[in-house]
Design a protein around this motif. Structure first.
Motif, PDB file in Angstrom:
ATOM      1  N   LEU A   1       0.846  -1.133  -0.078  1.00 36.37           N
ATOM      2  CA  LEU A   1       0.134  -0.068  -0.114  1.00 36.37           C
ATOM      3  C   LEU A   1       0.861   1.136   0.022  1.00 36.37           C
ATOM      4  N   ASN A   2       0.541   2.034  -0.952  1.00 36.10           N
ATOM      5  CA  ASN A   2       1.210   3.385  -1.125  1.00 36.10           C
ATOM      6  C   ASN A   2       0.895   4.355  -0.086  1.00 36.10           C
ATOM      7  N   SER A   3       1.646   4.923   0.766  1.00 33.43           N
ATOM      8  CA  SER A   3       1.061   6.007   1.715  1.00 33.43           C
ATOM      9  C   SER A   3       0.380   7.146   1.155  1.00 33.43           C
ATOM     10  N   ASP A   4       0.383   7.266  -0.042  1.00 35.29           N
ATOM     11  CA  ASP A   4      -0.347   8.413  -0.836  1.00 35.29           C
ATOM     12  C   ASP A   4      -1.869   8.354  -0.584  1.00 35.29           C
ATOM     13  N   LEU A   5      -2.153   7.109  -0.399  1.00 40.50           N
ATOM     14  CA  LEU A   5      -3.584   6.514   0.076  1.00 40.50           C
ATOM     15  C   LEU A   5      -4.232   7.228   1.185  1.00 40.50           C
ATOM     16  N   TRP A   6      -3.271   7.678   2.083  1.00 41.69           N
ATOM     17  CA  TRP A   6      -3.705   8.431   3.230  1.00 41.69           C
ATOM     18  C   TRP A   6      -2.953   9.751   3.290  1.00 41.69           C
ATOM     19  N   ASN A   7      -2.596  10.229   2.365  1.00 37.59           N
ATOM     20  CA  ASN A   7      -1.937  11.649   2.304  1.00 37.59           C
ATOM     21  C   ASN A   7      -0.596  11.583   3.079  1.00 37.59           C
ATOM     22  N   ASN A   8       0.142  10.325   2.876  1.00 39.75           N
ATOM     23  CA  ASN A   8       1.419  10.230   3.445  1.00 39.75           C
ATOM     24  C   ASN A   8       1.571  10.752   4.819  1.00 39.75           C
ATOM     25  N   THR A   9       0.436  10.353   5.661  1.00 39.96           N
ATOM     26  CA  THR A   9       0.414  10.855   7.028  1.00 39.96           C
ATOM     27  C   THR A   9       1.118   9.554   7.770  1.00 39.96           C
ATOM     28  N   ASP A  10       2.003   9.757   8.828  1.00 40.25           N
ATOM     29  CA  ASP A  10       2.724   8.686   9.350  1.00 40.25           C
ATOM     30  C   ASP A  10       1.863   7.648  10.085  1.00 40.25           C
ATOM     31  N   LEU A  11       1.289   6.442   9.775  1.00 40.58           N
ATOM     32  CA  LEU A  11       0.542   5.964  10.137  1.00 40.58           C
ATOM     33  C   LEU A  11       1.103   4.248  10.068  1.00 40.58           C
ATOM     34  N   THR A  12       0.887   3.451  11.179  1.00 39.16           N
ATOM     35  CA  THR A  12       1.427   2.143  11.358  1.00 39.16           C
ATOM     36  C   THR A  12       0.296   1.301  10.466  1.00 39.16           C
ATOM     37  N   ILE A  13       0.735   0.127  10.337  1.00 39.68           N
ATOM     38  CA  ILE A  13      -0.220  -0.904   9.697  1.00 39.68           C
ATOM     39  C   ILE A  13      -1.356  -1.072  10.468  1.00 39.68           C
ATOM     40  N   ALA A  14      -1.225  -1.360  11.676  1.00 43.61           N
ATOM     41  CA  ALA A  14      -2.496  -1.262  12.552  1.00 43.61           C
ATOM     42  C   ALA A  14      -3.430  -0.083  12.623  1.00 43.61           C
ATOM     43  N   ASP A  15      -2.782   1.067  12.456  1.00 41.56           N
ATOM     44  CA  ASP A  15      -3.537   2.393  12.302  1.00 41.56           C
ATOM     45  C   ASP A  15      -4.373   2.345  10.932  1.00 41.56           C
ATOM     46  N   VAL A  16      -3.666   1.977   9.960  1.00 41.87           N
ATOM     47  CA  VAL A  16      -4.450   1.961   8.485  1.00 41.87           C
ATOM     48  C   VAL A  16      -5.738   0.812   8.630  1.00 41.87           C
ATOM     49  N   LEU A  17      -5.311  -0.407   9.164  1.00 41.58           N
ATOM     50  CA  LEU A  17      -6.582  -1.292   9.422  1.00 41.58           C
ATOM     51  C   LEU A  17      -7.681  -0.848  10.167  1.00 41.58           C
ATOM     52  N   ALA A  18      -7.000  -0.024  11.248  1.00 43.46           N
ATOM     53  CA  ALA A  18      -8.256   0.558  12.218  1.00 43.46           C
ATOM     54  C   ALA A  18      -8.940   1.476  11.393  1.00 43.46           C
ATOM     55  N   THR A  19      -8.221   2.377  10.735  1.00 43.81           N
ATOM     56  CA  THR A  19      -8.878   3.372  10.202  1.00 43.81           C
ATOM     57  C   THR A  19      -9.826   3.387   8.811  1.00 43.81           C
ATOM     58  N   PHE A  20      -9.199   2.680   8.046  1.00 46.07           N
ATOM     59  CA  PHE A  20      -9.687   2.267   6.626  1.00 46.07           C
ATOM     60  C   PHE A  20     -10.265   0.876   6.279  1.00 46.07           C
ATOM     61  N   GLY A  21     -10.321   0.096   7.456  1.00 44.70           N
ATOM     62  CA  GLY A  21     -10.585  -1.369   7.116  1.00 44.70           C
ATOM     63  C   GLY A  21     -11.943  -1.905   7.631  1.00 44.70           C
ATOM     64  N   SER A  22     -12.609  -2.587   7.170  1.00 45.67           N
ATOM     65  CA  SER A  22     -13.731  -3.138   7.738  1.00 45.67           C
ATOM     66  C   SER A  22     -13.995  -4.485   6.974  1.00 45.67           C
ATOM     67  N   VAL A  23     -14.837  -5.191   7.398  1.00 47.72           N
ATOM     68  CA  VAL A  23     -15.450  -6.695   6.917  1.00 47.72           C
ATOM     69  C   VAL A  23     -16.868  -6.724   6.732  1.00 47.72           C
ATOM     70  N   ALA A  24     -17.161  -6.867   5.624  1.00 45.41           N
ATOM     71  CA  ALA A  24     -18.431  -7.032   4.890  1.00 45.41           C
ATOM     72  C   ALA A  24     -18.592  -8.383   4.478  1.00 45.41           C
ATOM     73  N   GLY A  25     -19.438  -9.066   5.225  1.00 41.96           N
ATOM     74  CA  GLY A  25     -19.805 -10.616   4.813  1.00 41.96           C
ATOM     75  C   GLY A  25     -18.671 -11.277   4.985  1.00 41.96           C
ATOM     76  N   ARG A  26     -18.035 -11.864   3.795  1.00 44.30           N
ATOM     77  CA  ARG A  26     -16.942 -12.731   3.763  1.00 44.30           C
ATOM     78  C   ARG A  26     -15.763 -12.121   3.502  1.00 44.30           C
ATOM     79  N   ASP A  27     -15.821 -10.685   3.266  1.00 41.50           N
ATOM     80  CA  ASP A  27     -14.662  -9.971   2.616  1.00 41.50           C
ATOM     81  C   ASP A  27     -14.236  -8.837   3.604  1.00 41.50           C
ATOM     82  N   THR A  28     -12.983  -8.646   3.293  1.00 44.33           N
ATOM     83  CA  THR A  28     -12.211  -7.622   4.214  1.00 44.33           C
ATOM     84  C   THR A  28     -12.290  -6.604   3.214  1.00 44.33           C
TER      85      THR A  28
END
Length: 77
Positions: A23-50
Motif C-alpha cells: 500500500l502506498n502511503s499516498d492513499l492516506w496523504n502520506n500521514t505517518d500511520l502504522t499498519i495497525a492504524d491503517v487497518l483500524a482507520t480504513f478497514g472493515s469486514v463485510a460478509g466474507r470480505d475485508t
C-alpha cells in the motif's frame, strides 16, 4: 502496489502469511500511520470480505473475514 488513483480492485485468492499487499502511503496523504492504524482507520469486514476503503480507492480482499490477519502481510511504501 495499490496507490492513490488505483480506483477499485479485488484480490480473489489472498493467502494469509504467504501473500503480501503493498500500500502506498499516498492513499492516506502520506500521514505517518502504522499498519495497525491503517487497518483500524480504513478497514472493515463485510460478509466474507475485508475492505480497505480509502475514499476514491477501495481494495476488496475476498474470503478474508479477520482483518487482523493482514497485520503482517501489508507493506507500506
Amino acid at each position: 502496489m495499490f496507490a492513490a488513483g488505483s480506483g477499485q480492485d479485488t484480490v480473489s485468492r489472498f493467502e494469509n502469511d504467504t501473500d503480501s499487499l503493498q500500500l502506498n502511503s499516498d492513499l492516506w496523504n502520506n500521514t505517518d500511520l502504522t499498519i495497525a492504524d491503517v487497518l483500524a482507520t480504513f478497514g472493515s469486514v463485510a460478509g466474507r470480505d475485508t475492505i480497505l476503503d480509502f475514499g476514491d480507492d477501495v481494495l476488496v480482499i475476498q474470503r478474508l473475514r479477520e482483518i487482523d490477519l493482514l497485520i503482517d502481510d501489508i507493506l507500506i511504501v
